[in-house]
Scaffold this motif. Structure first.
Motif, PDB file in Angstrom:
ATOM      1  N   GLU A 157      32.946 106.001 -10.881  1.00 50.11           N
ATOM      2  CA  GLU A 157      32.897 106.029  -9.418  1.00 50.11           C
ATOM      3  C   GLU A 157      31.687 105.272  -8.874  1.00 50.11           C
ATOM      4  N   GLU A 158      30.666 105.129  -9.692  1.00 51.57           N
ATOM      5  CA  GLU A 158      29.491 104.335  -9.310  1.00 51.57           C
ATOM      6  C   GLU A 158      29.763 102.843  -9.472  1.00 51.57           C
ATOM      7  N   GLY A 159      30.872 102.513 -10.181  1.00 54.76           N
ATOM      8  CA  GLY A 159      31.197 101.107 -10.408  1.00 54.76           C
ATOM      9  C   GLY A 159      30.507 100.522 -11.620  1.00 54.76           C
ATOM     10  N   TRP A 160      29.914 101.376 -12.459  1.00 54.85           N
ATOM     11  CA  TRP A 160      29.187 100.907 -13.652  1.00 54.85           C
ATOM     12  C   TRP A 160      30.162 100.761 -14.820  1.00 54.85           C
ATOM     13  N   LEU A 161      31.080  99.830 -14.690  1.00 57.70           N
ATOM     14  CA  LEU A 161      32.163  99.705 -15.667  1.00 57.70           C
ATOM     15  C   LEU A 161      31.732  98.966 -16.927  1.00 57.70           C
ATOM     16  N   HIS A 191      40.492 108.245 -14.592  1.00 57.56           N
ATOM     17  CA  HIS A 191      39.379 107.322 -14.334  1.00 57.56           C
ATOM     18  C   HIS A 191      39.176 106.344 -15.498  1.00 57.56           C
ATOM     19  N   ARG A 249      32.823 106.840   0.777  1.00 60.89           N
ATOM     20  CA  ARG A 249      33.031 105.859  -0.286  1.00 60.89           C
ATOM     21  C   ARG A 249      34.475 105.793  -0.771  1.00 60.89           C
ATOM     22  N   THR A 252      36.186 102.237  -0.823  1.00 60.62           N
ATOM     23  CA  THR A 252      35.628 101.360  -1.857  1.00 60.62           C
ATOM     24  C   THR A 252      36.108 101.758  -3.240  1.00 60.62           C
ATOM     25  N   ILE A 253      35.975 103.053  -3.557  1.00 61.32           N
ATOM     26  CA  ILE A 253      36.375 103.531  -4.883  1.00 61.32           C
ATOM     27  C   ILE A 253      37.883 103.384  -5.056  1.00 61.32           C
ATOM     28  N   ARG A 256      38.960  99.890  -5.809  1.00 65.35           N
ATOM     29  CA  ARG A 256      38.581  99.509  -7.166  1.00 65.35           C
ATOM     30  C   ARG A 256      39.622 100.043  -8.158  1.00 65.35           C
TER      31      ARG A 256
END
Length: 270
Positions: A157-161, A191, A249, A252-253, A256
Motif C-alpha cells: 500500500e506504500e507502493g514499495w513494490l 495484495h 489514498r 491512488t492505491i 495501482r
C-alpha cells in the motif's frame, strides 16, 4: 428492463482495496463482462475481528450485491473466504459463488510435481489453515508449508513494490519456506500479486508462483461457460466500484492495484 442473465454483472467483493487485483485479472481474461466491485473500506481490516462480526459484514455485502442482480459472486478476500464462505453460499442460493482460496488451492495442487507447496498470507489467513486444509482434501499426500507475512500489505500500500526494505523482508519471510524445497508458492493475499516480480526473484526459477487473482479469473471463465452465462458482447462492459468509505489514498492505491483509472467511486452508508 432487467438485463438478461448473460449480461448481468459479476459481483466481486473484499474487505478493502486488495480485491481489485482479482478485478484486473477478470478484465483481462473476460473483457466482455461487466463487474460490480464492493470494498468495505470503512471497516477494514477484517483480520482482527471475530468470526461472528466477519460473517455479519460478509452477509451485508452479499445481500447488497444480490440486489445488483449479479450472475456470479466472487469472494476476493482471503479472510472472508476462510471464515464466511458458507454465509455467502447460503444467501446466494442459485447464484454461483467462487473464492480465492478454492481457486488458489486447486491451481497449486494441479501444478506441483514434488507435492511440496508453500503458502504465504496474512496472519489471519495462515492461522485459519484454510489453504492447507483445502489442498489436503484434494490430495492428502501433499506437504504444505505456511508462512504469515504481516508486513507485505503495508509495504504494497506504500507502493514499495521493489524497494530494498521489501526485498529484505521477502528474503526473511521466504527463507524457512524455501528451505523445504517447495516447487510452488501460493500468494494467499490479494495484495501479493503486486509483489510477484520481486517474490519470483527471491524464490528463484524453480518455484512457480500461484497467483490466486489469475486462477480465480480462470475459474470464473470456466464456470460461466459451463453455466451458459458468458456475456455475448451485445452490451459494452460496465465497471462499477462501491465502497463504504473513500479514504484519502484510496484512489491512488486502487489505481495501482487495478492498473487503470477507477473513474467514479460510489460510497454507501451503513
Amino acid at each position: 428492463m432487467s438485463p438478461s442473465a448473460c449480461e448481468r454483472p459479476i459481483g466481486v467483493f473484499d474487505s478493502g482495496v486488495g480485491g481489485l487485483t482479482v478485478v484486473r485479472a477478470l478484465m483481462e481474461r473476460l473483457p466482455l463482462e461487466s463487474i460490480v466491485y464492493f470494498g468495505d473500506t470503512a471497516r477494514v481490516p477484517y483480520g482482527v475481528k471475530s468470526v461472528a462480526t466477519i460473517e455479519h459484514f460478509t452477509g451485508q455485502i452479499t445481500e447488497f450485491l444480490l440486489q445488483c442482480e449479479v450472475k456470479m459472486l466472487i469472494i476476493a478476500c482471503n479472510t472472508m473466504a476462510a471464515v464466511a464462505a458458507d454465509v455467502v453460499r447460503r444467501l446466494a442460493c442459485e447464484v454461483p459463488v467462487l473464492d480465492v482460496i478454492e481457486a488458489g488451492a486447486r491451481a497449486a495442487v494441479a501444478s506441483s510435481s514434488s507435492r511440496r507447496i508453500g503458502v504465504i498470507g496474512t496472519p489471519t489467513t495462515i492461522n485459519s489453515n484454510a489453504y492447507a486444509r483445502r489442498m489436503h482434501e484434494l490430495d492428502p499426500s501433499l506437504r504444505v508449508y505456511s508462512q504469515a507475512c504481516p508486513l507485505f500489505v503495508p509495504l504494497v500500500e506504500e507502493g514499495w513494490l521493489d524497494h530494498p526494505v521489501t526485498r529484505l523482508t521477502a528474503q526473511e519471510y521466504l527463507r524457512p519456506v524455501l528451505a523445504e524445497e517447495i516447487d510452488s508458492l501460493v500468494l494467499g493475499c490479494t495484495h501479493y500479486p503486486l509483489l510477484k516480480p520481486l517474490l519470483r526473484d527471491v524464490a528463484g526459477p524453480g518455484v512457480r508462483m500461484i497467483d490466486s487473482a489469475l486462477t480465480t479469473a480462470e475459474f470464473a471463465a470456466e464456470r460461466l461457460q459451463r453455466e451458459g452465462l458468458l456475456a455475448d458482447g451485445s452490451r459494452r462492459a460496465d465497471y462499477r466500484y462501491v465502497v463504504t468509505d473513500v479514504p484519502l489514498r484510496f484512489q491512488t492505491i486502487g489505481e495501482r492495484f487495478l492498473g487503470r483509472s477507477l473513474g467514479v467511486v460510489e460510497r454507501v452508508d451503513w
